[in-house]
Design a protein around this motif. Structure first.
Motif, PDB file in Angstrom:
ATOM      1  N   GLY A 261       0.829  -1.208   0.000  1.00 42.61           N
ATOM      2  CA  GLY A 261       0.000   0.000   0.000  1.00 42.61           C
ATOM      3  C   GLY A 261       0.862   1.256   0.000  1.00 42.61           C
ATOM      4  O   GLY A 261       0.426   2.324   0.403  1.00 42.61           O
ATOM      5  N   TYR A 277      -3.436   6.145  -6.160  1.00 40.74           N
ATOM      6  CA  TYR A 277      -3.984   6.645  -4.889  1.00 40.74           C
ATOM      7  C   TYR A 277      -4.582   8.034  -5.068  1.00 40.74           C
ATOM      8  O   TYR A 277      -5.679   8.330  -4.614  1.00 40.74           O
ATOM      9  CB  TYR A 277      -2.895   6.691  -3.812  1.00 40.74           C
ATOM     10  N   ASN A 281      -8.341   6.580  -5.964  1.00 42.96           N
ATOM     11  CA  ASN A 281      -8.819   6.518  -4.577  1.00 42.96           C
ATOM     12  C   ASN A 281      -9.193   7.891  -4.043  1.00 42.96           C
ATOM     13  O   ASN A 281     -10.209   8.057  -3.388  1.00 42.96           O
ATOM     14  CB  ASN A 281      -7.745   5.896  -3.680  1.00 42.96           C
ATOM     15  N   GLY A 282      -8.321   8.879  -4.322  1.00 39.14           N
ATOM     16  CA  GLY A 282      -8.557  10.220  -3.803  1.00 39.14           C
ATOM     17  C   GLY A 282      -9.529  11.033  -4.640  1.00 39.14           C
ATOM     18  O   GLY A 282      -9.959  12.102  -4.225  1.00 39.14           O
TER      19      GLY A 282
ATOM     20  N   ALA B 111     -12.250  -2.724  -1.232  1.00 38.16           N
ATOM     21  CA  ALA B 111     -11.066  -1.973  -1.657  1.00 38.16           C
ATOM     22  C   ALA B 111     -11.108  -1.664  -3.159  1.00 38.16           C
ATOM     23  O   ALA B 111     -10.418  -0.764  -3.636  1.00 38.16           O
ATOM     24  CB  ALA B 111      -9.802  -2.754  -1.321  1.00 38.16           C
ATOM     25  N   PRO B 114     -13.560   2.060  -5.155  1.00 33.26           N
ATOM     26  CA  PRO B 114     -13.186   3.352  -5.761  1.00 33.26           C
ATOM     27  C   PRO B 114     -12.815   3.228  -7.235  1.00 33.26           C
ATOM     28  O   PRO B 114     -13.265   4.036  -8.060  1.00 33.26           O
ATOM     29  CB  PRO B 114     -11.982   3.798  -4.920  1.00 33.26           C
ATOM     30  N   ALA B 138     -17.128  12.648  -3.354  1.00 37.59           N
ATOM     31  CA  ALA B 138     -16.482  13.153  -4.572  1.00 37.59           C
ATOM     32  C   ALA B 138     -17.383  13.040  -5.795  1.00 37.59           C
ATOM     33  O   ALA B 138     -17.167  13.710  -6.803  1.00 37.59           O
ATOM     34  CB  ALA B 138     -15.187  12.387  -4.816  1.00 37.59           C
ATOM     35  N   SER B 231      -2.058   2.169   4.830  1.00 42.44           N
ATOM     36  CA  SER B 231      -2.980   2.697   3.811  1.00 42.44           C
ATOM     37  C   SER B 231      -4.270   1.891   3.759  1.00 42.44           C
ATOM     38  O   SER B 231      -4.552   1.218   2.773  1.00 42.44           O
ATOM     39  CB  SER B 231      -2.302   2.639   2.443  1.00 42.44           C
ATOM     40  N   GLU B 436     -11.011  12.866   0.116  1.00 39.14           N
ATOM     41  CA  GLU B 436      -9.702  12.690  -0.529  1.00 39.14           C
ATOM     42  C   GLU B 436      -8.603  12.514   0.516  1.00 39.14           C
ATOM     43  O   GLU B 436      -7.699  11.690   0.346  1.00 39.14           O
ATOM     44  CB  GLU B 436      -9.386  13.888  -1.439  1.00 39.14           C
ATOM     45  N   ASP B 439      -8.993   8.949   1.765  1.00 32.36           N
ATOM     46  CA  ASP B 439      -8.644   7.898   0.807  1.00 32.36           C
ATOM     47  C   ASP B 439      -7.195   7.942   0.331  1.00 32.36           C
ATOM     48  O   ASP B 439      -6.710   6.983  -0.273  1.00 32.36           O
ATOM     49  CB  ASP B 439      -9.598   7.949  -0.400  1.00 32.36           C
ATOM     50  N   THR B 440      -6.522   9.064   0.561  1.00 33.13           N
ATOM     51  CA  THR B 440      -5.089   9.096   0.211  1.00 33.13           C
ATOM     52  C   THR B 440      -4.228   8.977   1.478  1.00 33.13           C
ATOM     53  O   THR B 440      -3.031   9.222   1.440  1.00 33.13           O
ATOM     54  CB  THR B 440      -4.716  10.374  -0.570  1.00 33.13           C
ATOM     55  N   ASN B 441      -4.853   8.592   2.556  1.00 32.80           N
ATOM     56  CA  ASN B 441      -4.146   8.203   3.789  1.00 32.80           C
ATOM     57  C   ASN B 441      -3.227   9.276   4.348  1.00 32.80           C
ATOM     58  O   ASN B 441      -2.143   8.974   4.855  1.00 32.80           O
ATOM     59  CB  ASN B 441      -3.336   6.921   3.527  1.00 32.80           C
TER      60      ASN B 441
END
Lengths: 317, 485
Positions: A261, A277, A281-282, B111, B114, B138, B231, B436, B439-441
């Motif tokens: 990850g 990501y 994801n973002g 997972a 997205p 989003a 993550s 965001e 989801d971008t940790n």
């Protein structure tokens, strides 16, 4: 003109276009274009269009949830570069690709020589060597994820038996930056090695036997033949294999995404996984596309190198 | 002989065998294609996802594209509690049959949601209803406003829990971009026997107690705590719970970035201390399932998770399950105790959805079936609307778990979960910027960087704050987020 003559002439006139078509098809240019057509169309649709789309995205502020497309100039690239993780991400991409492909060069050469030799069960060994290449990347990465799991990895047991770690202790192979990077490199090597081996093996079989025989007659030993004849002759083929490996590793996101990850922290994050990501994801498609496009100059450079190399050799030959 | 340069004919032979002009083209082209495919895969949105049709309906022929006039296609996650999916698939099919609609249900790994959703929105085609387990904010610009469904639901079944509302509603645009129908508490799951040995039979109540008790357990028994910093979703929720309990937050109620505060720095320093004294580096590489697996394997003394880990233990390691108990959110230095809702299930209806009315009817019917849904999730899902029929039944089940908890009232604590739970955007809404960041940790990476000694808490928080500001600025420019800074 007699009736027969007239019929013959009209038949000849009718036959002319068909003949012309047949002759046209026999011309290399026409036939070649026709045969290349489907491939070119495929490339345009499956590669060209998405690539153009990615370039357009990177100059916009597009997100996953909106098709609205506002031109943002270089702002997206600035955002991507100013991200505090970006320099490390670029560095990891080069480190992982560089080390894994250096390993591939050595290992594929050794494997190719081994597989070229005659021994019992050669077909089985060849089958095993090819296995990683036939396994989908995501599936392979998941298998490795299980193998390297902090709790259930068999490597804990081996390390305990070898007294590398104490009883009940763990290696945490994916939890330390160095070990996690090494794990990603190992998996990338594992997955790109078969193709490189097959390419080098094909190159090896194309070395004329008489050259080697002549060397043997002249008293050259194994190492002398290896480094003096075989490897120099194989060098261009190895280079081609490695260039493919570089491209596959440089652009791969699945291994990092599934295995670590990007962690620990951002220690194994590479451009492809970072782009995923950020972009998917973002939800920030524009920045994701910009991140991904940073790979493009490298890939373009590689393609140019290969084409120049090939062209140079053609002139030589 | 071996010192001789390459003999001409041999060299030519090799070159001819390897490279001819057309091969040059293919070779270079192949490299460009491989590279470009890699690039476009990242930029274009086709991530690694897999889907299986679980409905078993005859109408699974349509795949993900289009949608017939009498068909509703639903994409949702594979529930952590499989019995829910079994119930849902059958229920959805039956509802479709009695309403003259074919319902096609596709389940995929959470997972993969997205990537799959992004791909469908890029193609402007796909499922009519898509369910996310984190706020799908989003996608607001390209989905139907579900205000009417929510209004009808409120009128019929009672108020929507505020943090569920703020996981599916944007107060800035006043749009219900999603329909949140359930949520899941995120309590502490602890091993009673281990904590009894360190004098805390009822488990820790504060973050400080977690540190002292967890460190002692690790020292005495070699069993670690399991709060992730990687993550994945659990790590992100844990980071938020800790920061909130210390008095910090990513944003304020007006949607201004407030991450860089002494409270957040303090929380981050605490996490580093917790890692050093009570955890191991495994927490940096965890997936969403790792803490569950560690608890079930008896290798962790405390985790932050839903009851799914406990349910797995009940099935696989009953002895461990008997030893697992639950705790509410831990208190920080100021006495504040908040946990993030673990899962918040929200449906979005993309603009391309056909049969909009039928889709809305389906959502209302799903709400009407909340009693069965909650039961079949083995009490994993809690209702988002205060439907007395469901909440009364749920309270009864929590007092006496129908799924064989020992003691039977083990889950009773969860009846209070609403009081100590909140949405991921607390104290503001779960807007696209929060999404965001989640989801971008950003927060879990911030915590990990400090715990690994890569940077100081102050620097890591400042860096994360800068990232948050950039993200907020972008979404604010799209008029989807309020606030000014």
């Amino acid at each position: 003109m007699s009736r027969i003559d007239a019929d013959t002439t009209s038949a000849a006139i009718r036959a002319r276009p068909a003949r012309r078509r047949r002759y046209a098809l026999e011309r290399d240019g026409v036939l070649g274009s026709l045969m290349l057509g489907p491939a070119v169309l495929y490339l345009v649709l499956v590669v060209g269009y998405p690539l153009v789309l990615a370039i357009m995205y990177s100059f916009s502020d597009v997100t996953v949830g909106s098709s609205r497309f506002d031109f943002a100039g270089l702002a997206t690239f600035k955002t991507a570069i100013h991200d505090p993780h970006f320099p490390a991400v670029v560095a990891h991409t080069f480190i992982i690709t560089g080390i894994s492909q250096a390993l591939v060069v050595v290992l594929c050469t050794i494997l190719a020589f081994t597989l070229a030799a005659n021994f019992r069960g050669k077909w089985f060994v060849r089958f095993l060597v090819l296995m990683p290449w036939t396994t989908p990347v995501a599936l392979g990465a998941i298998i490795w994820l299980w193998m390297l799991d902090s709790i259930f990895t068999p490597f804990n047991w081996f390390a305990q038996q070898l007294h590398v770690i104490g009883p009940g202790e763990q290696l945490n192979l994916l939890g330390h930056a160095g070990l996690a990077t090494a794990s990603v490199i190992a998996v990338q090597t594992w997955r790109t090695l078969p193709l490189a081996t097959v390419i080098v093996l094909a190159g090896l079989s194309s070395i004329p036997r008489d050259v080697e025989e002549q060397a043997e007659v002249d008293g050259a030993g194994f190492w002398r033949r290896l480094f003096g004849i075989q490897i120099p002759l194989l060098a261009p083929v190895i280079l081609v294999a490695v260039l493919f490996g570089i491209v596959f590793t440089f652009t791969d996101m699945a291994v990092v995404f599934i295995l670590t990850g990007g962690g620990p922290g951002d220690a194994t994050q590479v451009l492809a996984s970072w782009a995923f990501y950020k972009g998917i994801n973002g939800g920030n498609l524009a920045v994701g596309a910009a991140d991904a496009l940073f790979m493009f100059p490298v890939l373009l450079g590689l393609a140019i190198v290969v084409l120049m190399m090939a062209s140079g050799r053609r002139e030589k030959s | 002989m071996a010192d001789n340069p390459l003999p001409g004919p041999t060299s030519k032979h090799l070159i001819d065998s390897v490279v001819i002009p057309r091969r040059d083209l293919l070779l270079g082209g192949g490299l460009i294609v491989a590279g470009a495919m890699g690039l476009t895969a990242c930029a274009g949105g086709s991530g690694p996802s897999s889907s299986t049709s679980a409905a078993g309906t005859a109408a699974a022929t349509g795949g993900a594209g289009g949608g017939g006039s009498k068909q509703i296609k639903i994409l949702l996650w594979s529930h952590f509690v499989p019995s829910y999916d079994k119930w849902f698939d059958t229920w959805a099919k039956q509802w479709g049959q009695s309403n003259g609609v074919t319902v096609v249900v596709d389940h995929i790994n959470q997972a993969d949601l997205p990537a799959r959703t992004a791909a469908e929105f890029a193609a402007k085609s796909g499922h009519d209803l898509i369910e996310w387990i984190t706020p799908p904010s989003a996608y607001e610009p390209s989905v139907h406003d579900l205000s009417d469904v929510v209004s009808e639901a409120v009128a019929k079944y009672g108020d929507q829990i505020p943090f569920c509302k703020f996981s599916s509603y944007n107060p800035h645009t006043k749009k219900y971009y999603g329909f949140c129908h359930t949520w899941t508490p995120d309590p502490g799951d602890y091993r009673k026997s281990l904590w009894t040995d360190v004098g805390m039979a009822d488990g820790p109540t504060t973050w400080e107690e977690l540190l002292t008790g967890g460190a002692e357990i690790k020292q005495k028994k070699g069993v670690r705590l399991g709060i992730g910093m990687s993550s994945e979703v659990d790590s992100n929720m844990a980071a938020r719970a800790l920061i909130w309990s210390y008095g910090g937050s990513v944003q304020d109620a007006q949607e201004n970035v407030t991450l860089n505060s002494p409270e957040t720095v303090q929380a981050t320093e605490y996490m580093a201390k917790l890692f050093k004294q009570a955890m191991s580096s495994e927490v940096f590489s965890w997936t969403a399932a790792s803490n569950n697996q560690g608890l079930v394997a008896g290798q962790l003394s405390y985790i932050l998770n839903s009851i799914s880990a406990y349910r797995s233990a009940q099935a696989g390691t009953p002895a461990t399950a008997k030893d697992i108990y639950f705790l509410p959110a831990l208190k920080g230095p100021t006495g504040m105790a908040l946990a993030s809702q673990h899962v918040v299930r929200s449906y979005i209806m993309p603009n391309w959805a056909k049969n909009v009315d039928k889709c809305k009817a389906f959502l209302m019917a799903l709400l009407a079936a909340a009693h069965d849904g909650t039961y079949n999730s083995e009490l994993y899902d809690f209702p988002a609307f205060k439907n007395p029929t469901v909440t009364t039944a749920l309270d009864g089940w929590l007092k006496k778990d129908p799924f064989k908890s020992e003691p039977a009232d083990k889950l009773d604590l969860l009846a209070t979960a609403e009081k100590w739970s909140t949405n991921v955007g607390h104290p503001g809404p779960a807007n696209p910027a929060i999404g965001e960041i989640f989801d971008t940790n950003v927060l879990s990476t911030m915590m990990a960087d400090v715990a690994r000694g890569k940077s100081s808490a102050k620097d890591a928080v400042a860096s994360a704050h800068q990232q948050c500001e950039t993200i907020f600025k972008k979404w604010r420019a799209k008029d989807l987020v309020g606030g000014t800074k």
